[in-house]
Design a protein around this motif. Structure first.
Motif, PDB file in Angstrom:
ATOM      1  N   TYR A 325      37.234  34.876 -34.998  1.00 46.84           N
ATOM      2  CA  TYR A 325      36.603  33.986 -35.542  1.00 46.84           C
ATOM      3  C   TYR A 325      37.252  32.736 -34.464  1.00 46.84           C
ATOM      4  O   TYR A 325      36.193  31.678 -34.526  1.00 46.84           O
ATOM      5  N   HIS A 326      38.169  32.786 -34.289  1.00 47.80           N
ATOM      6  CA  HIS A 326      38.666  31.432 -32.880  1.00 47.80           C
ATOM      7  C   HIS A 326      37.070  31.300 -32.399  1.00 47.80           C
ATOM      8  O   HIS A 326      36.347  30.548 -31.514  1.00 47.80           O
ATOM      9  N   VAL A 327      37.452  32.357 -31.420  1.00 48.00           N
ATOM     10  CA  VAL A 327      35.689  33.063 -30.395  1.00 48.00           C
ATOM     11  C   VAL A 327      34.718  32.403 -30.844  1.00 48.00           C
ATOM     12  O   VAL A 327      34.079  31.232 -30.061  1.00 48.00           O
ATOM     13  N   ILE A 328      33.973  32.758 -31.780  1.00 49.49           N
ATOM     14  CA  ILE A 328      33.044  33.160 -32.626  1.00 49.49           C
ATOM     15  C   ILE A 328      32.722  31.292 -32.812  1.00 49.49           C
ATOM     16  O   ILE A 328      31.709  30.112 -32.346  1.00 49.49           O
ATOM     17  N   LEU A 329      33.696  30.498 -33.523  1.00 53.86           N
ATOM     18  CA  LEU A 329      33.782  28.902 -33.535  1.00 53.86           C
ATOM     19  C   LEU A 329      33.789  28.813 -32.110  1.00 53.86           C
ATOM     20  O   LEU A 329      32.555  26.862 -32.362  1.00 53.86           O
ATOM     21  N   LEU A 330      34.256  28.653 -31.262  1.00 51.99           N
ATOM     22  CA  LEU A 330      33.887  27.978 -31.042  1.00 51.99           C
ATOM     23  C   LEU A 330      32.820  27.989 -29.637  1.00 51.99           C
ATOM     24  O   LEU A 330      32.394  27.041 -29.320  1.00 51.99           O
ATOM     25  N   PHE A 331      32.022  29.141 -29.366  1.00 49.37           N
ATOM     26  CA  PHE A 331      31.184  29.393 -28.711  1.00 49.37           C
ATOM     27  C   PHE A 331      30.008  28.695 -29.541  1.00 49.37           C
ATOM     28  O   PHE A 331      28.742  28.158 -29.292  1.00 49.37           O
ATOM     29  N   MET A 332      29.901  28.829 -30.807  1.00 52.44           N
ATOM     30  CA  MET A 332      28.657  28.161 -31.184  1.00 52.44           C
ATOM     31  C   MET A 332      29.006  26.663 -32.024  1.00 52.44           C
ATOM     32  O   MET A 332      28.165  26.439 -31.907  1.00 52.44           O
ATOM     33  N   THR A 333      29.434  26.032 -31.294  1.00 53.94           N
ATOM     34  CA  THR A 333      30.251  24.945 -31.859  1.00 53.94           C
ATOM     35  C   THR A 333      28.852  23.789 -30.445  1.00 53.94           C
ATOM     36  O   THR A 333      28.425  23.619 -30.069  1.00 53.94           O
ATOM     37  N   VAL A 334      29.230  24.739 -29.524  1.00 51.61           N
ATOM     38  CA  VAL A 334      28.530  24.492 -27.815  1.00 51.61           C
ATOM     39  C   VAL A 334      27.249  25.057 -27.925  1.00 51.61           C
ATOM     40  O   VAL A 334      26.843  23.946 -27.588  1.00 51.61           O
ATOM     41  N   THR A 335      26.625  25.674 -28.707  1.00 47.88           N
ATOM     42  CA  THR A 335      25.408  25.865 -28.787  1.00 47.88           C
ATOM     43  C   THR A 335      24.629  25.422 -29.660  1.00 47.88           C
ATOM     44  O   THR A 335      23.064  23.873 -29.820  1.00 47.88           O
ATOM     45  N   ALA A 336      25.328  24.488 -30.763  1.00 47.31           N
ATOM     46  CA  ALA A 336      25.124  23.663 -31.823  1.00 47.31           C
ATOM     47  C   ALA A 336      24.489  22.738 -30.823  1.00 47.31           C
ATOM     48  O   ALA A 336      23.646  21.768 -31.085  1.00 47.31           O
ATOM     49  N   LEU A 337      25.909  21.388 -30.100  1.00 48.97           N
ATOM     50  CA  LEU A 337      25.863  20.632 -29.083  1.00 48.97           C
ATOM     51  C   LEU A 337      24.035  20.536 -27.845  1.00 48.97           C
ATOM     52  O   LEU A 337      23.466  19.705 -28.138  1.00 48.97           O
ATOM     53  N   PHE A 338      24.011  21.885 -27.338  1.00 50.34           N
ATOM     54  CA  PHE A 338      23.175  22.267 -26.701  1.00 50.34           C
ATOM     55  C   PHE A 338      21.704  21.864 -27.438  1.00 50.34           C
ATOM     56  O   PHE A 338      20.989  21.040 -26.909  1.00 50.34           O
ATOM     57  N   PHE A 339      21.227  23.282 -28.517  1.00 53.21           N
ATOM     58  CA  PHE A 339      20.224  22.539 -29.345  1.00 53.21           C
ATOM     59  C   PHE A 339      20.180  21.218 -29.385  1.00 53.21           C
ATOM     60  O   PHE A 339      18.860  21.072 -30.001  1.00 53.21           O
ATOM     61  N   VAL A 340      20.897  20.627 -30.015  1.00 54.54           N
ATOM     62  CA  VAL A 340      20.800  18.990 -30.683  1.00 54.54           C
ATOM     63  C   VAL A 340      20.316  18.774 -29.503  1.00 54.54           C
ATOM     64  O   VAL A 340      19.591  16.879 -29.685  1.00 54.54           O
ATOM     65  N   LEU A 341      21.263  18.270 -27.941  1.00 53.40           N
ATOM     66  CA  LEU A 341      20.846  17.383 -27.548  1.00 53.40           C
ATOM     67  C   LEU A 341      19.618  17.653 -26.805  1.00 53.40           C
ATOM     68  O   LEU A 341      19.362  16.398 -25.935  1.00 53.40           O
ATOM     69  N   ALA A 342      19.412  19.004 -26.497  1.00 57.01           N
ATOM     70  CA  ALA A 342      18.211  19.418 -25.473  1.00 57.01           C
ATOM     71  C   ALA A 342      16.753  19.790 -26.465  1.00 57.01           C
ATOM     72  O   ALA A 342      16.462  20.302 -26.477  1.00 57.01           O
ATOM     73  N   ASN A 343      16.880  19.012 -28.151  1.00 56.95           N
ATOM     74  CA  ASN A 343      15.907  19.373 -28.675  1.00 56.95           C
ATOM     75  C   ASN A 343      14.618  19.387 -28.067  1.00 56.95           C
ATOM     76  O   ASN A 343      13.575  20.015 -28.931  1.00 56.95           O
ATOM     77  N   ASN A 344      13.751  18.312 -27.597  1.00 52.27           N
ATOM     78  CA  ASN A 344      13.330  17.759 -27.193  1.00 52.27           C
ATOM     79  C   ASN A 344      12.735  18.279 -25.897  1.00 52.27           C
ATOM     80  O   ASN A 344      11.112  18.716 -25.505  1.00 52.27           O
ATOM     81  N   LEU A 345      13.742  19.532 -25.128  1.00 54.25           N
ATOM     82  CA  LEU A 345      12.513  20.055 -24.272  1.00 54.25           C
ATOM     83  C   LEU A 345      12.727  21.032 -23.978  1.00 54.25           C
ATOM     84  O   LEU A 345      11.968  21.831 -23.410  1.00 54.25           O
ATOM     85  N   LEU A 346      13.345  21.976 -24.692  1.00 47.80           N
ATOM     86  CA  LEU A 346      13.481  23.263 -25.161  1.00 47.80           C
ATOM     87  C   LEU A 346      12.259  24.155 -25.094  1.00 47.80           C
ATOM     88  O   LEU A 346      11.828  25.070 -25.016  1.00 47.80           O
ATOM     89  N   PRO A 347      11.213  23.345 -26.193  1.00 49.60           N
ATOM     90  CA  PRO A 347      10.234  24.507 -26.686  1.00 49.60           C
ATOM     91  C   PRO A 347       9.490  23.895 -25.643  1.00 49.60           C
ATOM     92  O   PRO A 347       7.936  24.730 -26.133  1.00 49.60           O
ATOM     93  N   PHE A 348       9.392  23.413 -24.708  1.00 45.04           N
ATOM     94  CA  PHE A 348       8.233  23.431 -23.517  1.00 45.04           C
ATOM     95  C   PHE A 348       8.471  24.736 -22.775  1.00 45.04           C
ATOM     96  O   PHE A 348       7.749  24.663 -21.799  1.00 45.04           O
ATOM     97  N   LEU A 349       9.558  25.472 -23.045  1.00 39.39           N
ATOM     98  CA  LEU A 349       9.347  27.088 -22.400  1.00 39.39           C
ATOM     99  C   LEU A 349       8.805  27.336 -22.995  1.00 39.39           C
ATOM    100  O   LEU A 349       8.232  28.681 -22.584  1.00 39.39           O
ATOM    101  N   TYR A 350       8.103  27.578 -24.339  1.00 41.92           N
ATOM    102  CA  TYR A 350       6.788  28.140 -24.862  1.00 41.92           C
ATOM    103  C   TYR A 350       5.490  27.595 -25.453  1.00 41.92           C
ATOM    104  O   TYR A 350       4.875  28.620 -24.516  1.00 41.92           O
ATOM    105  N   THR A 351       5.407  26.025 -24.712  1.00 44.76           N
ATOM    106  CA  THR A 351       4.062  26.018 -25.349  1.00 44.76           C
ATOM    107  C   THR A 351       4.264  24.562 -25.033  1.00 44.76           C
ATOM    108  O   THR A 351       4.683  23.957 -24.422  1.00 44.76           O
TER     109      THR A 351
END
Length: 455
Positions: A325-351
């Motif tokens: 549980y500790h590991v997953i909370l830390l990992f998903m916190t990092v991915t959450a920040l990544f999604f929020v901070l890079a939300n305008n850039l990541l879609p360019f990978l697809y289209t």
């Protein structure tokens, strides 16, 4: 306080991560195959065919997770028998699992052709999208047969703690999928451009190669000799088959309730428009990557829990689960920040479609919020599977996604006209509900186990 907490769980962190990391990469293989399909089609075939990939993946993932859930029934049983040093039983369980999984794969393939390919014409989707979707879905349907064979030997090896081998097979399988996908979709080396059908063909070839390699590895490697002495491809026993299905069927339902909720969301979004559906595919593809990584951590939790359960070592079982549980909370916190901070850039990978990118960027912010809930609910399910507790968690997932998540998403997105964002808000609340209820279940079950030992 943090130092004390870290010192207490440090051995469990290292053990769990050592086991989990190869599974994370291996689990990613399934999602990366679909991600590669989306990226290749989005760049070389356009928005309509990308929407077709979204529609097919939404339908096919529901079928795929049913098979993967059944195959997963082998892992905790192998972990438990290995903990008891009952090695002959491991080979007998593998024999039964192979027969079950191959039979299920044939049924699922038949279902794709007799059911899904007919249903796709009657769910109010764009005729253009449906025309591209059908041949892609047919090829993916056939690919489930080699995939289920691969899963059989993968779950067996991982149940024994051998996790790196499936990782390497998945990595090379995805390389094959990407290279062939570009060649087939774009049309290279004298091959006519196939469009979306090309990524279906590349996925089929990739999964066939993976099945062959994983089967040969388990049956020929010296490390498995002691475990497969009693393995026979034709050996079938009702008692052992029932044990596998007793765990695998509820796991399949757990997977299907969550995935079908997102598939249902994709169909709802498809009634809004093809652009919104393509944006949903972009965002859900990215969220699926982190989900599959989280499910790798959950699989490691299942193996460690099952092994400790087999040894009746309930203190380590609980400590190891809390560390997960500790590991997953830390990992998903990092991915959450990544999604929020890079939300305008990541879609360019697809289209490069600005309308799709704009909507997908909004969805990635919502995805950032539900990362923690998605991670904790999948780890909760993994731990409970390790001790054989699958029935009540299945009810929890049904309530969370189909009694709460989808109805709320429909109400917000369609009735209140909040569009695709409203549908995703509903899904987020469903994930929150599942994560809380599963954690409460974990606390109660492990306390009962510990109290039984102390008394």
């Amino acid at each position: 306080m943090l130092n004390t907490l870290y010192a207490k769980y440090k051995p469990y962190y290292s053990d769990n991560l050592r086991l989990a990391m190869p599974i994370v990469v291996s689990q990613l293989g399934h999602t990366l195959a679909h991600l590669a399909d989306s990226v290749i089609v989005g760049h070389f075939a356009g928005t309509i065919q990308l929407a077709a990939v979204s529609l097919v993946n939404s339908l096919f993932m529901l079928i795929l997770v049913l098979g993967m859930g059944i195959a997963y029934g082998l892992t905790p049983l192998i972990a438990q028998e290995n903990g008891r040093k009952n090695y002959d039983e491991c080979g007998k369980l593998l024999s039964n699992s192979l027969i079950i999984n191959f039979s299920i794969s044939l049924l699922l393939y038949a279902f794709v052709h007799l059911g899904t390919l007919l249903v796709i014409d009657h769910i109010e989707q764009s005729p253009e999208v449906v025309a591209y979707a059908k041949p892609y879905l047919g090829l993916l349907g056939f690919s489930i047969i080699p995939l289920m064979i691969f899963q059989t030997f993968k779950q067996f090896a991982e149940g024994l703690g051998f996790t790196k081998q499936a990782m390497f097979v998945s990595i090379w399988g995805n390389v094959i999928n990407i290279v062939l996908g570009v060649i087939f979709v774009k049309g290279m080396f004298g091959i006519a451009p196939m469009g979306v059908k090309g990524v279906g063909l590349s996925t089929l070839i990739d999964r066939t190669v993976m099945a062959i390699v994983m089967t040969i590895y388990v049956l020929r490697s010296a490390v498995f000799k002691v475990y497969i002495k009693r393995f026979k491809a034709t050996f079938f026993d009702k008692v052992r088959a029932f044990k596998i299905v007793k765990i695998g069927a509820p796991v399949a339902l757990q997977y299907s309730f969550e995935i079908s909720a997102f598939s249902g969301a994709a169909i709802l979004i498809g009634t809004i428009g093809a652009v919104e559906q393509a944006a949903h595919q972009v965002a859900i593809n990215l969220a699926s990557i982190t989900y599959m990584m989280a499910s790798g951590i959950a699989s490691a939790a299942t193996i460690k829990t099952g092994n400790n359960f087999g040894k009746s070592n309930f203190k380590d079982l609980r400590q190891s689960a809390i560390a997960s549980y500790h590991v997953i909370l830390l990992f998903m916190t990092v991915t959450a920040l990544f999604f929020v901070l890079a939300n305008n850039l990541l879609p360019f990978l697809y289209t490069e479609d600005n309308a799709v990118i704009s909507i997908a960027a909004q969805l990635l912010i919502i995805a950032g919020f539900f990362q923690l809930f998605d991670g904790t609910q999948v780890v909760g399910l993994g731990v409970l599977r390790g001790i054989g507790d699958v029935n009540v968690p299945t009810i929890i997932t049904f309530v969370a996604y189909w009694v709460i998540g989808i109805p709320l998403g429909y109400f917000l997105g369609i009735k209140l006209d909040m569009g695709v964002n409203g549908i995703w808000y509903g899904l987020t609340f469903g994930l929150l509900t599942a994560s809380i209820l599963l954690f409460i279940r974990f606390q109660n079950k492990t306390r009962i186990l510990l109290s039984a030992v102390t008394t």
